[in-house]
Scaffold this motif. Structure first.
Motif, PDB file in Angstrom:
ATOM      1  N   LEU A  19       0.830  -1.201   0.000  1.00 28.74           N
ATOM      2  CA  LEU A  19       0.000   0.000   0.000  1.00 28.74           C
ATOM      3  C   LEU A  19       0.865   1.252   0.000  1.00 28.74           C
ATOM      4  O   LEU A  19       0.538   2.247  -0.659  1.00 28.74           O
ATOM      5  N   SER A  20       1.959   1.211   0.770  1.00 24.95           N
ATOM      6  CA  SER A  20       2.854   2.368   0.799  1.00 24.95           C
ATOM      7  C   SER A  20       3.489   2.579  -0.576  1.00 24.95           C
ATOM      8  O   SER A  20       3.593   3.716  -1.064  1.00 24.95           O
ATOM      9  N   GLU A  21       3.906   1.486  -1.225  1.00 24.08           N
ATOM     10  CA  GLU A  21       4.476   1.614  -2.565  1.00 24.08           C
ATOM     11  C   GLU A  21       3.448   2.164  -3.551  1.00 24.08           C
ATOM     12  O   GLU A  21       3.755   3.017  -4.384  1.00 24.08           O
ATOM     13  N   GLN A  22       2.196   1.695  -3.432  1.00 23.55           N
ATOM     14  CA  GLN A  22       1.153   2.182  -4.328  1.00 23.55           C
ATOM     15  C   GLN A  22       0.887   3.668  -4.108  1.00 23.55           C
ATOM     16  O   GLN A  22       0.719   4.441  -5.058  1.00 23.55           O
ATOM     17  N   ASP A  23       0.857   4.094  -2.828  1.00 24.78           N
ATOM     18  CA  ASP A  23       0.643   5.520  -2.544  1.00 24.78           C
ATOM     19  C   ASP A  23       1.780   6.367  -3.100  1.00 24.78           C
ATOM     20  O   ASP A  23       1.550   7.465  -3.639  1.00 24.78           O
ATOM     21  N   GLU A  24       3.022   5.883  -2.946  1.00 32.83           N
ATOM     22  CA  GLU A  24       4.148   6.640  -3.470  1.00 32.83           C
ATOM     23  C   GLU A  24       4.067   6.769  -4.989  1.00 32.83           C
ATOM     24  O   GLU A  24       4.348   7.838  -5.547  1.00 32.83           O
TER      25      GLU A  24
END
Length: 1801
Positions: free
Chosen positions: A1499-1504
């Motif tokens: 999720l963090s990678e997707q948000d970035e």
């Protein structure tokens, strides 16, 4: 060897074998050191293995280009090289001669791997240091520890086997350690083989190849299965036991076995073959067994063979059953324990326990250790004599030590300070301290040796002063004095558990009236005592211990005292001799007389009778106590020791005497009265004793002699009599400090046998005697302003520094006023520095004499000390003077003088001088210059200051300004300053100056306040003053800001800057808000596009920065805003941010206006028009469609329900997750229509091919409840976690199903009848009510009419002897009306036929003409008897049988329901596991915490990725009021390539703002709302047959073949588009707009492509990525065919899609979320399943199962007694037949599961 190098370029000849560094080559490192300028580094030379000398020499010549002569020198052997010594890795030097020195440094490669003996002999070195113990058990313990660690996670049994293999026919002797642990992977096995690779340095390879070491939870008193700690113990153990080790291991999750062999033989072979020692192979093979270690024993270890008998069956011993180990003996013999905890610096924690082993009756219970025998017997001891035990524990230490739960055998702790025997008598006897044992349990914060045999720092840390001991009570740690607590505990143990004599044969409890009332009862009485394993009663002799060397056997008699009490009294003794002959006939008793307790016998002798000698007795030496004695000589008979004969007493003689103290033989000291001081007399009390220790008195004159090393001793006298004292002892001598010094005072009393004793005293300094002041000189010289320190010492009469309370030394000065007084306290040390504030005498110009008197006020007897002080004037700076030089003349500038100087000029030639207290000029040094400061300049030239020069002073340019100049000097002694003021004088006029009187700010439209004066500065300011004032200046309205006013006079000019600000607030404007001419479309419940930001402005639209103006929003009541409308105030810029509002209002146009209140007047702002549109995505109701005419039969299926969710605009909401739609079913009750908590919930079915469009959800084949009644159905849509939208409730009536069987209303008991006259005995049935039911026990067939035929049949159809009904008939008919039949009585005929004790059946068969199907009859069994009594007995059994049948039916129902629930859970588990396995194909198996962490990371990678800037369309989209509006064309598609996006956006520039709708009506509505300004495109008006085929190939393909090879990467423009939503509609739109437009790289490629295409077909429009366009007619060029740059498109460009990586991560996130949800469900189902299984295993369920078995057994016995057939389960088998069929299926049918759930309700 020397070799001559050739002149030509030599190289390796053919056949030299130079492999060029390949396989089979040697590497040689070559240093050229023939000259200083040679290359510093080395060169690498590759030499073939088969190369000869010529090839080697040629290679050296080629690499080094040597001179004709060179020397190859071997660095390792320090000799000239021989070719045979050239090995791989050798370092060689090129030298000019053999003796040449190295001109520059070189380096040589070496390897220093440890020898394999480090590993092979490590165990021998470690274990041979075993302190005399057998080391073999410790080595085996290491191997067992590793097995314990390997099996720590076993769910089942932990099995560890040790096999000693001695059969040499099957191989070498070996030790095998076998366990069933988790095994090791090949990586872990490799790590194990590395010596000293501990758990902390394996870097993730400890538990597996992926996880690091995690310290386990500390369990100090138990093995924590974390023993494999240093990476050393296992290797040391195996190579101590043997010379070879084989590790065979199989990991728990692997199918292969890993095997590793380490052996000394293998190491030696590798060393011989010059192979790598520490390398090898791990062999992987199939499973044949699991062995952790196999150690092949050394030859000396074969002595183990003698310890085991060959062929003897192995003995299996449970470790819990071993009772003879020391710790078990300690625990079993302990009566109480004392627990404590020690906290060491750092994180070290030690838990300790002390156990008490009491003395019981005649022996100590402290267990014996074979290594430390506590009881020893002397070889000369007699059999009947024992030695007294000195201590129970002996010389053994108290504490054994454990580390991580493992015994460390070589370390023990003797004791602690608080548990050692006290020097003085404590609360408990000394012997109690020897009855304790203990153990210490540490955590892993303490260092142990690598073989875990010895602690390295335990005792040192425990006995550190910072170690904190606390006691543990009831598991809680309590801080208290540990020594006090231990002493109290030991005293309590002694009083409770230590016992001398065991009383036995209890008789009862009595009351003793001879005692005080509080102690009279209850008293226990006993008949005997037990001592030394024997029981003694009244009159018997008791043998005690041996007394000294005379071996006198003491005899004790059990005497009766009163009626029921026994005492032990000494009754005699005799001396044991070698010849145990007959005793003499005379017995002499010697008794000691006591006044208080009467006579007590001390000793008794019997003299033997002899014919040649008289009666004699030995010398009695045991009379040592003082007092009166009686000696009795008595004649006794030889056989009976009787003192009477024939009734007459035998002769006797009584002699009375007394024993008194003897003369003094020794002495001791009495109680002294410390402290002892030098010169202070003290007394020494003496106590004298005689030879036997009795108190005696001194009667003769004795001159004591007192001696002590270093002391002078005197005394006054010594007194005689009972209280002997040496009075007036005075000691004088040196003492080290105020704390005193220890002396051994020897007292000698001449004439005594023991004439000397040592008295240890601590001698303190004496009383103050004199003062010693340093310095010693009488006259002291100091400067004024300084403090003088005196070193003061208070001495006693022996010149020792002494300390006394209130020892305060004063120093008073005289000779001048206001002198300080020095005070110092010497009470603690006797010496100190006497000083104080500085001695300061004012206005001293010359030397002055002072007096100092030093004394101790509290000790007047100490003489004072006087000193003379000569006070000199201070040499420090005392005065500062400033001068101004004018030529050769210096003019003094006094302090605070005013100096006049021309404005703008510079004052130069300023000097200064400094003087001391004696008016002596001080020479200025660099140090003094550093302390001089001036205030008119920060930069000072230090060199000028040393010369006495001050910096120049800049005079102010304005006569109104005055400069204050100050020169200051400051050091540690004084702070001086001298200041003056410079007043400027005017000069000639030079410029014009303007001045504004008033503020410099003016509002727009107002006059400038104040006046402006201008004047010229003349030489004479007071005489020639000219000025002009200007008024009424007003600015023309314009932009606010700074304005400059210019004034001129003559040739002079000046400017004044004025700030022009906006006028007073008059308007309100909206900032960043669209034009207000048209209504703003807003969807109901949504936010406004922009925040309401209001700006105050004046009448010229300039922003008015007026703060705190109230802003309000006026609106209608039906228009609601969120957050609620509140008053706002403007900020410093005149702005007010009202925020973003959410609009809630009815559909249509609404208005709201912003107003402000300023100076009590209202400023009206603009009116905002809002067009409220319904929200097409907000659900408001649920629409349900179904067949309302359908009937619902019990157990059947509901009709299909079609569900749609309707939005505010009455459209169907699509794209809804079906999981959010649910159906609830419950039975109506009087409690209301709300669904209960146990309402049955259904989910919707999957969509079929023939179903309607999106947004419709179907509930098909839902099972109707089994029971008849009124039910309620309600559908729900979960909008979010808290809100659910429910449909209207649907009320349905469940009707009974088809008639199936005939059953009674109440099950009648089994009849037992006979054919006698009594009607009651012949009655079969009374009041039987029969009705028809369906499959689910619902009453049905109310409209049926017919008859019920009752027939009696036997078990065997061939039996003709059948009982008859009353009236001798075989059948009877009963009417059946309204679905039921009433049978009031059914009686057998009198004397009816039938067999005795036979079971018959009454069959009630319904005959219903209106019913086409045959119903199942009701069968009632009964027993027939010919005997009345038997019939009555059997009737009782029949009743019992019915009760058992009912109970069995209930129990079976319970177990079947539980089993069905268990099957349900297993089915559910199977249904969840199957998708989990499918999902696991894309996800590596992970646990829930890892899934959560992975999901969070994704999720963090997707948000970035989403936050990264990407191209977007800034053209505002049209608000989607209904579902028929798709939006503007610019927002319908996305393009990834920037160049393609630019050219396609430009190509469709005229269509980008067009709104696409599905219908013409929607397009017309938009047209009307925007008054025709918005272009629209309805899709229902497009002719779709002319649209291009999206699958058509490019034109250069003809019939599937390439017609020509294009350049420029051609592609259809439509293929570059991606559509986020409505793909089908978007393909229609862009197919019409783009057609077959093709895009290429550049214009040349496009022209080439068109030229080739037109040869075979029509060419469509071509676009290039460079921005060019070739129309379909071939025209290109010009501005109209050239795309502008991206920034010129004004945001009308297609946006970029989400990166592909983001989409991939999104799919991974969806898969992870599904997997997480499945895991959660799996865990929940597993938990429920385990709970259900645990419930079935509970004692209650087991008891019920046992009761069921017993009842079935009893039922079977009763049926056998009755003669009935066993209870048939036909109905049950019919009812559960489907379950039997399903049992083989992993997932039972859904319908059956629901039926079971309903039945269990």
């Amino acid at each position: 060897m020397a070799a001559a190098g050739g002149g030509g370029p030599g190289g390796p000849s053919e056949g030299t074998g130079d492999d060029g560094g390949g396989v089979g080559s040697r590497t040689v490192y070559l240093f050229d050191r023939r000259e200083k300028e040679s290359e510093l580094g080395d060169r690498t030379l590759q030499v073939g293995e088969r190369s000869d000398y010529a090839g080697f020499r040629a290679a050296v010549c080629q690499y080094s280009n040597p001179e004709p002569m060179f020397i190859l020198y071997h660095s390792a052997s320090n000799e000239v090289l021989c070719y045979e010594t050239v090995k791989d890795g050798v370092t060689l030097y090129l030298l000019q001669s053999v003796n040449q020195l190295l001109l520059t440094a070189t380096k040589e490669r070496i390897d220093f791997l440890p020898h394999y003996d480090t590993l092979v002999k490590s165990g021998m070195y470690e274990y041979y240091a075993s302190e005399g113990q057998n080391p073999l058990p410790f080595a085996l313990a290491e191997l067992i520890d590793n097995s314990l660690s390997a099996t720590s996670r076993n769910v089942g049994i932990r099995r560890i086997q040790i096999k000693l293999l001695f059969d040499e026919t099957q191989g070498k002797p070996a030790v095998a350690v076998i366990d069933n642990g988790r095994g090791m992977t090949s990586k872990q096995l490799n790590n194990w083989a590395v010596y000293r690779l501990s758990k902390f340095t394996r870097q993730g390879d400890f538990e597996s190849d992926h996880s690091g070491y995690v310290r386990p939870v500390p369990v100090p008193r138990s093995l924590n299965s974390d023993i494999s700690y240093f990476g050393v113990g296992g290797k040391q153990a195996v190579f101590f036991v043997g010379q070879s080790a084989r590790m065979i291991s199989k990991p728990a999750d692997s199918q292969d076995v890993h095997e590793l062999v380490l052996s000394k033989e293998d190491f030696e072979k590798k060393e011989k073959n010059k192979e790598a020692i520490y390398s090898g192979y791990i062999r992987n093979r199939k499973v044949k067994g699991h062995v952790s270690y196999i150690c092949f024993m050394r030859p000396w270890a074969q002595k183990l063979i003698s310890m085991f008998e060959k062929g003897k069956a192995p003995k299996i011993i449970n470790l819990r059953e071993i009772q003879d180990d020391m710790q078990t003996l300690y625990i079993n013999t302990a009566a109480d324990s004392f627990e404590f905890k020690a906290h060491v610096e750092g994180d070290g924690v030690v838990e300790g326990i002390i156990r008490y082993h009491p003395f019981l009756y005649d022996r100590e219970t402290y267990p014996d250790d074979p290594c430390f025998p506590s009881k020893l017997k002397d070889e000369d001891d007699d059999d009947d004599c024992f030695i007294l035990e000195k201590a129970a524990r002996g010389k053994r230490p108290i504490f054994e030590c454990f580390w991580n739960g493992r015994l460390i055998p070589y370390t023990s702790v003797e004791d602690f300070d608080w548990c050692t025997p006290p020097k003085k008598r404590g609360l408990a006897p000394i012997e109690c301290y020897n009855r304790i044992s203990g153990a210490l349990f540490t955590n892993d914060k303490f260092q142990v040796s690598t073989n875990k045999l010895t602690f390295m720092d335990l005792e040192l840390k425990l006995k550190d002063k910072n170690t904190l001991f606390t006691r543990i009570l009831n598991g809680q740690e309590q801080r208290m004095k540990i020594d006090r607590e231990f002493a109290l505990w030991l005293k309590d143990c002694h009083e409770k558990y230590d016992k001398q004599i065991k009383f036995t044969l209890f008789k009862g409890v009595i009351t003793r009236p001879d005692l005080p009332s509080k102690k009279q009862g209850p008293w226990a009485t006993y008949s005997a005592i037990e001592w030394d394993g024997k029981i003694y009663k009244a009159g018997q002799l008791v043998e005690d211990t041996c007394i000294e060397k005379r071996r006198l056997i003491m005899l004790w008699q059990v005497r009766r005292k009163g009626e029921d009490f026994f005492t032990l009294d000494g009754i005699g003794a005799w001396e044991k001799r070698a010849n145990h002959g007959a005793r003499s006939s005379i017995c002499v008793d010697l008794e000691r007389i006591r006044a208080s307790s009467g006579n007590k016998e001390i000793i008794s002798h019997i003299s033997q009778h002899g014919g040649k000698w008289p009666y004699w007795f030995k010398k009695m030496e045991n009379i040592q106590k003082l007092g009166n004695y009686t000696l009795k000589l008595q004649v006794v008979l030889n056989e009976s020791n009787a003192d009477t004969y024939s009734g007459r007493p035998l002769p006797s003689k009584i002699i009375k005497f007394s024993v008194k103290e003897g003369k003094p033989e020794k002495f001791s000291f009495g109680l002294l009265d410390p402290p002892f001081r030098v010169g202070v007399p003290f007394n020494i009390p003496l106590e004298f004793q005689d030879e036997f220790g009795h108190a005696s008195q001194l009667v003769t004159d004795i001159q004591p002699v007192l001696e002590a090393s270093g002391l002078s001793l005197r005394y006054e006298e010594i007194t005689k009599g009972p209280n002997c004292v040496i009075r007036g002892v005075t000691a004088r001598g040196p003492v080290n400090s105020c704390q005193g010094k220890n002396y051994n005072l020897k007292v000698i009393l001449p004439g005594l046998k023991e004439d000397s004793q040592i008295l240890k005293i601590r001698l303190l300094p004496g009383h103050p005697h004199r003062l010693k002041v340093k310095p010693d000189s009488e006259i002291l010289v100091i400067e004024n302003g300084t403090a003088f320190p005196f070193q003061v010492e208070v001495l006693d009469e022996s010149d020792n520094i002494t300390a006394q309370p209130k020892l305060i030394v004063h120093c008073k000065f005289s000779g001048a006023p206001d002198l300080p007084v020095y005070v110092v306290d010497c009470s603690s040390s006797g010496t100190s520095i006497l000083t104080g504030s500085a001695i300061q005498v004012q206005n001293i110009k010359k030397d002055q004499t002072l007096k100092a008197r030093i004394e101790i006020l509290n000790f007047k007897e100490v003489p004072p000390v006087e000193k003379t002080i000569k006070l000199l004037p201070s040499s420090h700076v005392a005065r500062l003077q400033i001068f101004s030089l004018e030529g050769q003349k210096a003019i003094q500038i006094k302090h605070q003088d005013e100096v006049n100087w021309i404005a703008g000029d510079i004052m130069r030639n300023l000097i200064f001088q400094m003087y001391d207290e004696g008016e002596r000029e001080i020479n200025i040094t660099s140090a003094l210059a550093e302390k001089i400061k001036v205030n008119w300049t920060p930069e000072i030239n230090k060199e000028h200051l040393v010369q006495g020069l001050l910096p120049d002073v800049q005079v102010p340019t304005s006569v109104k300004d005055m400069r204050y100049c100050q020169v200051s000097f400051q050091d540690d002694h004084v702070s001086l300053e001298s200041a003056f003021t410079v007043r400027p004088l005017p000069d000639e006029p030079k410029h014009l100056k303007c001045e504004l009187k008033g503020g410099k700010t003016v509002q727009m439209g107002q006059e400038l306040q104040g006046e402006i004066g201008k004047y010229g500065l003349l030489s004479f300011f007071k005489e020639n003053t000219q000025s002009i004032s200007v008024r009424g200046i007003r600015f023309i309205p314009g932009p606010p800001g700074n304005k400059d006013l210019c004034f001129t006079w003559r040739e002079f000019s000046d400017f004044i800057r004025v700030q022009l600000i906006s006028g007073p607030p008059a308007k309100l404007l909206l900032i960043d808000w669209p034009e207000l001419k048209e209504s703003i479309p807003v969807i109901n419940g949504r936010d406004l596009q922009n925040p309401l930001l209001v700006q105050l402005c004046d009448q010229w639209d300039n922003p008015a920065p007026v703060p705190h103006v109230k802003i309000s929003l006026i609106k209608a009541s039906n228009l609601k805003l969120t957050p609620s409308n509140q008053q706002h105030k403007t900020d410093d810029k005149g702005r007010a941010n009202l925020g973003v509002f959410s609009i809630f209002a009815p559909r249509g146009e609404h208005t709201m206006q912003v107003k402000a209140i300023y100076n009590k007047s209202t400023i009206e702002g603009p009116t905002i028009k809002l067009m409220i549109l319904p929200d097409p995505e907000k659900p408001v109701r649920i629409n349900v469609k179904y067949d309302k005419d359908a009937s619902f039969l019990a157990g059947g299926l509901f009709t299909d329900f079609m569900i749609t969710v309707i939005s505010e605009d009455d459209s169907i909401i699509k794209n809804i997750n079906p999981a959010r739609i649910s159906m609830k079913l419950w039975k109506l009750s009087s409690g209301g229509n709300r669904p209960p908590a146990n309402a049955e919930t259904f989910s919707c079915n999957k969509i079929k091919d023939n179903d309607k469009e999106d947004g419709c959800f179907y509930f098909r084949d839902k099972v109707i409840p089994n029971k008849v009644g009124t039910y309620c159905i309600q559908f729900g849509f979960m909008m979010d976690k808290a809100n659910i939208l429910n449909s209207e409730q649907i009320i349905v009536d469940v009707l009974p199903n088809q008639p199936v069987k005939l059953v009674p209303k109440i099950q009648p008991p089994t009849p037992a009848v006979s054919n006698v006259r009594s009607v009651a005995s012949r009655t079969l049935v009374r009041d039987l009510h029969l009705s028809i039911m369906d499959d689910y026990s619902n009453h049905t067939g109310i409209d049926l009419v017919g008859t019920i035929i009752a027939t009696i049949k036997g078990f065997n159809e061939e039996d003709t002897d059948i009982p008859l009904f009353n009236g001798k008939v075989r059948t009877l008919e009963f009417p059946f009306v309204n679905g039921s039949a009433e049978i009031t009585s059914l009686v057998l005929a009198e004397n009816s036929p039938g067999r005795d004790s036979t079971e018959y059946f009454i069959i009630f068969e319904p005959r219903l003409p209106l019913l086409s199907r045959t119903l199942e009859p009701y069968i009632l069994p009964f027993m027939f008897y010919n005997d009345v009594k038997k019939q009555q007995q059997m009737a009782a059994l029949t009743k019992e049988k019915d009760q058992l049948s009912k109970s069995i039916f209930a129990y079976r129902g319970l177990f079947e329901a539980n089993q069905q629930l268990l099957d349900e859970m297993k089915c559910k588990l199977f249904c969840i596991q199957r998708p989990c396995k499918i999902m696991l194909q894309g996800i590596v198996r992970q646990k829930m915490p890892h899934i959560e962490a992975l999901l969070k990371r994704k999720l963090s990678e997707q948000d970035e990725l989403k936050k990264k800037p990407r191209r977007s369309c800034t053209l505002p989209n049209y608000t989607k009021g209904t579902g028929d509006i798709l939006g503007k064309i610019a927002h319908l598609a996305q393009i990834e390539d920037d160049r393609a996006a630019m050219v396609i956006s430009w190509h469709l520039a005229s269509d980008m703002d067009c709104v696409v709708t599905l219908t013409t009506d929607a397009a017309r509505r938009i047209y009307d709302e925007t008054q025709g300004r918005q272009q629209v495109l309805p899709l229902d008006s497009i002719y779709k047959k002319t649209l291009p085929d999206w699958k058509r190939p490019l034109p250069h393909f003809r019939n599937g073949k390439l017609y020509f090879k294009p350049i420029g990467d051609p592609v259809f423009a439509r293929d570059l588009l991606t559509f986020p939503d409505n793909i089908e509609h978007c393909e229609t739109v862009f197919g019409m707009l783009l057609g077959d437009t093709i895009i290429l790289d550049n214009l040349d490629a496009a022209n080439h492509y068109r030229k080739e295409v037109v040869k075979i077909a029509h060419c469509p429009t071509l676009l290039t990525r460079d921005g060019d366009r070739i129309r379909s007619n071939g025209k290109f060029g010009g501005l109209q065919n050239k795309a502008p740059p991206m920034d010129k498109l004004r945001g009308m460009v297609f946006g970029a899609p989400v990166p592909k990586q983001c989409l991939i991560i999104g799919k991974q996130i969806d898969l992870l979320q599904q997997y997480r949800s499945a895991l959660c469900k799996l865990d929940a189902v597993n938990k429920d399943l385990n709970n259900q299984l645990e419930y079935l295993r509970t004692p209650d369920m087991k008891q019920k199962k046992q009761e069921l078995d017993e009842q079935e057994k009893n039922l079977k016995l009763i049926e056998q007694k009755l003669g009935m057939t066993p209870t048939r389960k036909s109905n049950d088998s019919l009812r559960h037949s489907a379950k039997v069929e399903v049992a083989d299926c992993p997932v039972p049918p859904k319908r059956m599961r629901r039926e079971t759930i309903r039945q269990n309700r």
